[in-house]
Motif scaffolding. Structure first.
Motif, short mmCIF file in Angstrom:
data_model
loop_
_atom_site.label_atom_id
_atom_site.label_comp_id
_atom_site.label_asym_id
_atom_site.label_seq_id
_atom_site.Cartn_x
_atom_site.Cartn_y
_atom_site.Cartn_z
N GLY A 54 0.94 -1.55 -0.01
CA GLY A 54 0.07 0.11 0.17
C GLY A 54 0.84 1.06 0.30
N ILE A 55 2.12 1.42 1.26
CA ILE A 55 2.63 1.89 0.47
C ILE A 55 3.43 2.45 -0.06
CG2 ILE A 55 4.89 2.98 2.20
CD1 ILE A 55 3.92 1.87 4.74
N VAL A 56 3.86 1.42 -0.66
CA VAL A 56 4.62 1.16 -1.97
C VAL A 56 3.89 2.17 -3.19
CG1 VAL A 56 6.03 0.27 -4.17
CG2 VAL A 56 6.25 0.16 -1.95
N TYR A 57 2.37 1.37 -3.24
CA TYR A 57 1.86 2.09 -4.44
C TYR A 57 1.12 3.84 -4.38
CZ TYR A 57 -2.20 2.98 -7.12
OH TYR A 57 -3.72 3.25 -8.36
N GLU A 58 1.23 3.91 -2.53
CA GLU A 58 0.84 5.30 -2.90
C GLU A 58 1.77 6.41 -3.12
OE1 GLU A 58 -1.91 6.73 -2.46
OE2 GLU A 58 -2.85 4.80 -1.86
N PHE A 59 2.99 5.59 -2.46
CA PHE A 59 4.32 6.79 -3.49
C PHE A 59 4.47 7.51 -4.44
CE2 PHE A 59 8.95 7.36 -4.00
CZ PHE A 59 9.42 8.25 -2.53
N ALA A 60 4.11 5.82 -5.21
CA ALA A 60 4.29 5.88 -6.98
C ALA A 60 3.27 6.72 -6.90
CB ALA A 60 3.72 4.70 -7.33
N TYR A 61 1.33 6.82 -6.89
CA TYR A 61 0.82 7.81 -6.84
C TYR A 61 1.19 9.21 -7.11
CZ TYR A 61 -4.23 9.20 -6.70
OH TYR A 61 -4.49 9.92 -7.17
N TYR A 62 2.09 9.06 -5.72
CA TYR A 62 1.89 10.86 -5.58
C TYR A 62 3.27 10.82 -6.62
CZ TYR A 62 5.37 13.93 -3.58
OH TYR A 62 5.70 15.07 -3.33
N ARG A 63 4.40 10.35 -6.51
CA ARG A 63 5.21 10.70 -7.44
C ARG A 63 4.70 10.64 -9.23
NH1 ARG A 63 10.84 9.82 -6.76
NH2 ARG A 63 11.12 10.86 -8.99
N ARG A 64 4.01 10.32 -9.80
CA ARG A 64 3.22 10.36 -10.95
C ARG A 64 2.11 11.47 -11.04
NH1 ARG A 64 6.31 7.94 -13.87
NH2 ARG A 64 6.51 5.82 -13.87
N PHE A 65 1.57 11.47 -9.76
CA PHE A 65 0.56 12.55 -10.35
C PHE A 65 0.69 14.15 -10.15
CE2 PHE A 65 -3.61 14.83 -9.47
CZ PHE A 65 -4.00 13.93 -9.16
N ARG A 66 0.41 14.53 -11.72
CA ARG A 66 0.77 15.67 -11.77
C ARG A 66 -0.43 16.65 -12.30
NH1 ARG A 66 5.14 15.24 -10.06
NH2 ARG A 66 7.07 14.44 -11.10
N TYR A 67 -0.81 17.77 -11.85
CA TYR A 67 -1.96 18.22 -12.21
C TYR A 67 -1.28 20.33 -12.95
CZ TYR A 67 -1.53 20.88 -7.07
OH TYR A 67 -1.70 21.92 -6.20
N GLU A 68 -1.92 20.70 -13.55
CA GLU A 68 -2.07 21.84 -13.34
C GLU A 68 -3.08 22.52 -13.97
OE1 GLU A 68 0.90 22.53 -17.58
OE2 GLU A 68 1.41 24.24 -17.42
N LEU A 69 -2.80 24.52 -14.22
CA LEU A 69 -4.01 25.27 -13.83
C LEU A 69 -3.42 25.66 -15.31
CD1 LEU A 69 -7.35 25.65 -13.32
CD2 LEU A 69 -6.31 27.75 -11.71
N THR A 70 -3.82 25.39 -16.67
CA THR A 70 -3.81 27.11 -17.71
C THR A 70 -5.17 27.78 -17.87
OG1 THR A 70 -4.93 25.27 -19.41
CG2 THR A 70 -2.90 24.51 -18.70
N ASP A 71 -4.44 28.55 -19.07
CA ASP A 71 -5.50 29.31 -18.62
C ASP A 71 -7.06 29.36 -19.41
OD1 ASP A 71 -4.14 31.83 -18.58
OD2 ASP A 71 -3.12 31.82 -21.22
N ASP A 72 -7.04 27.94 -19.93
CA ASP A 72 -8.82 27.51 -19.90
C ASP A 72 -9.34 26.19 -19.86
OD1 ASP A 72 -7.52 27.76 -23.70
OD2 ASP A 72 -6.89 26.49 -22.76
N THR A 73 -8.06 25.74 -19.41
CA THR A 73 -8.03 24.28 -18.98
C THR A 73 -7.24 23.34 -17.22
OG1 THR A 73 -6.25 23.28 -20.03
CG2 THR A 73 -8.42 23.05 -20.93
N PHE A 74 -7.72 23.05 -16.87
CA PHE A 74 -7.38 21.98 -16.14
C PHE A 74 -6.40 20.42 -15.79
CE2 PHE A 74 -7.10 19.81 -11.20
CZ PHE A 74 -6.40 20.91 -11.19
N ASP A 75 -5.57 20.19 -15.66
CA ASP A 75 -5.14 19.00 -16.50
C ASP A 75 -4.71 18.00 -15.14
OD1 ASP A 75 -5.28 20.40 -18.97
OD2 ASP A 75 -3.17 20.53 -19.50
#
Lengths: 527, 162
Positions: A54-75
């Motif tokens: 579970g911990i390994v998975y969550e760490f990987a999830y954290y490493r893989r998760f990226r978000y960005e707020l652009t001018d007209d979309t949320f990616d």
């Protein structure tokens, strides 16, 4: 691209460990080697493996998760095994919710949920980001959503403008008062609480209702000591426990409820231990529902819920929380509802009197059926003897019919449809014409006998999935057809008016020549 | 007001018969099972015939309803909306403004393909009750209808249909 808050690994791991740990515990019990009984060591080992995974998975999830707020979309880019790239056009965002549990409040992190119309689930959930980041996201998502298709540099200026505006334009619409919270807590029955109460009581009694029966004190009472009375006593305790738990739960849930208006958005906050807050864009409001349930109506209280296409109040806790006023004086609720949608007076036209006859006949038939069942029971079993006593219920039928009839009605305002129904839980729906999706005119075989029909104005709000769309019940057939036609006409009128308004607004903003119709309507994508 | 192709009655009748057969099989089977001495010793002798009679009565009702449904079904492409009348027991008159049309499907089940029919389904953003299907169209008419609904939906568009 931004990542989540580092503490989210720990918090997510904790909740996941509880899940996977339990799963591996079960696996360990079942697949324990040796055959005779469970091997403690292997079970503990498996649980440990589950937690580590579970911990390994969550760490990987954290490493893989990226978000960005652009001018007209949320990616959002996410996913450990299956990758997903999601782009959310800001104009489509319906609600943004922030949720913080106790642990999150200690660590200063919060979960952000973003809803759009359509789709069965929350479209984006960020678990977890920094508190300040959560607030920033909410503000920017809101601003992005309201300036929709404007140019990029324009969005920049708009953001700073409304940033300044949000600082001083925040008007408090509603603040729950202590007595309102108290009444709400006392009279609300939480279905989850009754379950909890039942479980707690089962443990307390050692799964034997007789154990709860104070035999020494009630010795003087007639009847079998461990029979019906013990069960009744158990039931009473169960109700008490459920009531207490539900009062406490409701209290913590709605503690400090506040609804404010910032620009063209509603913003709510609530919760004692777990903090919930969120936004409701006013221009996405589909339906207002004023609910006056029976104990609250007697004391002059009402509730208000605001439905958007993203979600509706009262849906499962995992999806959006209540964007509504749980309880307030009826006058305050009406005032607030009018602040959101300025509808006129609520003087409704009642269904014709023959609708009342119909209800009376229906209730009489129900009573007749009950008497019939009782007769059969008396005839073939010894359970009951005086089957005809039930017939006395027939006296109630006209009263119930009258109450049902009195609490129904409809009114077509200039801009809104108002429809009311229900005696125990009286709901008054306010639907703007331009939100109507389709108009249904329905008449069952029994309604047709009395020339009655029901007219439903269907909207996109998710609450109508449960059959709660605004409906004018049992109006005259011809009047129903008239209502249907009027609703449709006004829908088209309102849509045209709104389109004109928006085009004019855009010409002003973009400086497009008003004669250049095509370019104006082309940029006129969203709302 | 446009009517459906009369052939749609064949589809509905077949469907009604299949459903009635399944339901009848279940209740008659259950009656047989109950009357076995091991299950219920003093079972009334009339149980199986009664179940069979009930199954036949329900099948007849279904067939009547399927036949009647054709007589009730009507639809019309009006200036601003699609108008549909349907329902044997509960008569429903639906108005779907073209502005609200999200997308239009045309659909052909195996049974419809063998009888040379098609169904057009019109979706709105509203709750499920307002998604409407127009069955019993010839394939060419279905195509036409889909195309004209598409055109009408585009012409009237301009706002987020939510």
């Amino acid at each position: 691209m931004t990542t989540l808050h580092p503490a989210s690994v720990a918090v997510r791991s904790l909740s996941r460990s509880l899940n996977t740990g339990f799963l591996f515990f079960v696996v360990g019990i079942v697949a324990s080697p040796g055959g005779n009984g469970t091997n403690l060591l292997s079970v503990v080992g498996l649980v440990a493996i589950g937690i580590v995974l579970g911990i390994v998975y969550e760490f990987a999830y954290y490493r893989r998760f990226r978000y960005e707020l652009t001018d007209d979309t949320f990616d959002v880019t996410s996913g450990v095994l299956a990758r997903r790239n999601r782009e959310l056009p800001l104009g489509r965002v319906q609600n943004v919710d922030i949720r913080q549990n106790v642990l999150g409040r200690v660590l200063g992190i919060a979960a952000v949920h973003i809803e759009t119309a359509g789709g069965g689930q929350t479209e984006v959930s960020l678990q977890y980001v920094d508190e300040a980041e959560a607030r920033r996201l909410r503000r920017q998502l809101r601003d992005g959503a309201s300036t929709d298709t404007a140019d990029a540099d324009e969005t920049g200026t708009a953001v700073t403008e409304s940033d300044a505006a949000s600082a001083d334009d925040e008007t408090v619409l509603f603040d729950i008062r202590p007595h309102e919270l108290a009444i709400l807590s006392v009279f609300t029955i939480d279905p989850g609480a009754s379950l909890l109460g039942g479980i707690a009581l089962s443990f307390a009694s050692g799964f034997d209702p007789v154990a709860l029966f104070p035999a020494n004190r009630l010795g003087g009472l007639p009847g079998p000591e461990t029979g019906v009375i013990a069960i009744a006593w158990g039931l009473l305790l169960f109700v008490l426990a459920a009531w207490l738990i539900s009062a406490v739960l409701t209290f913590t849930r709605y503690y400090g409820f506040r609804l404010t208006r910032v620009g063209d958005e509603l913003y709510y906050e609530r919760g004692l231990l777990q903090r919930y807050s969120g936004t409701i864009p006013l221009e996405k409001v589909q339906t207002l529902t004023i609910t006056e349930s029976i104990p609250f109506r007697w004391f002059g209280y009402a509730a208000l819920s605001v439905e958007t296409a993203g979600y509706a109040p009262g849906q499962s806790e995992s999806r959006g929380s209540e964007s509504a006023i749980p309880l307030a004086d009826a006058d305050r609720v009406a005032e607030l509802a009018r602040a959101i949608e300025p509808f006129g007076p609520v003087d409704l036209e009642s269904p014709p009197r023959r609708a009342r006859e119909r209800y009376a006949v229906r209730y009489l038939l129900v009573v007749a059926a009950a008497v019939g069942v009782a007769f059969l029971l008396a005839r073939y079993t010894g359970l009951i003897r005086q089957w005809y006593v039930l017939a006395a219920l027939a006296v109630l039928a006209p009263i119930a019919a009258h109450l049902k009839w009195r609490n129904r009605g409809v009114r077509l305002d200039d801009r809104y449809i108002l429809a009311r129904t229900g005696f125990w839980r009286r709901t008054t729906k306010v639907v703007p014409y331009y939100r109507v999706q389709a108009v249904l005119h329905q008449a069952t075989i029994f309604q047709r006998r009395r020339r009655l029909a029901s007219v439903t104005a269907d909207t996109a709000s998710s609450a109508s999935l449960l059959g709660r769309a605004a409906t004018a019940h049992d109006v005259d057939t011809d009047r129903g057809l008239e209502l249907q036609a009027v609703i449709e006409d006004r829908l088209q009128d309102r849509l045209r008016a709104r389109q004109r308004q928006r085009s004019v607004g855009r010409w002003f903003r973009d400086g497009i020549d008003p004669t250049d119709e095509d370019s104006a309507t082309e940029s006129d994508g969203e709302e | 007001m446009e009517r459906l192709t009369p052939r749609v009655r064949v589809v509905w009748l077949l469907l009604a018969l299949v459903r009635a057969a399944i339901f009848g099989g279940v209740i008659v089977g259950a009656a047989f099972g109950l009357t076995r001495p091991a299950v219920w010793e003093s079972a009334p002798a009339a149980l199986v015939p009664a179940a069979a009679a009930l199954a036949v009565a329900l099948a007849l009702l279904r067939i009547l309803v399927a036949w009647r449904r054709y007589g009730v079904w009507r639809f019309e492409l009006r200036d601003d909306d699609l108008y549909i009348e349907r329902g044997v027991f509960t008569r429903v008159k639906t108005v779907v403004p073209y502005v609200r049309v999200q997308h239009v499907d045309s659909r052909r089940s195996p049974l419809e393909r063998t009888t040379g029919l098609a169904t057009v389904v019109v979706y709105t953003a509203g709750s499920r009750s307002s998604d409407v299907a127009i069955p019993g169209l010839t394939p060419t008419r279905a195509e036409d209808l889909q195309e004209s609904l598409r055109q009408l939906a585009i012409e009237t568009a301009g706002e987020d249909a939510v």
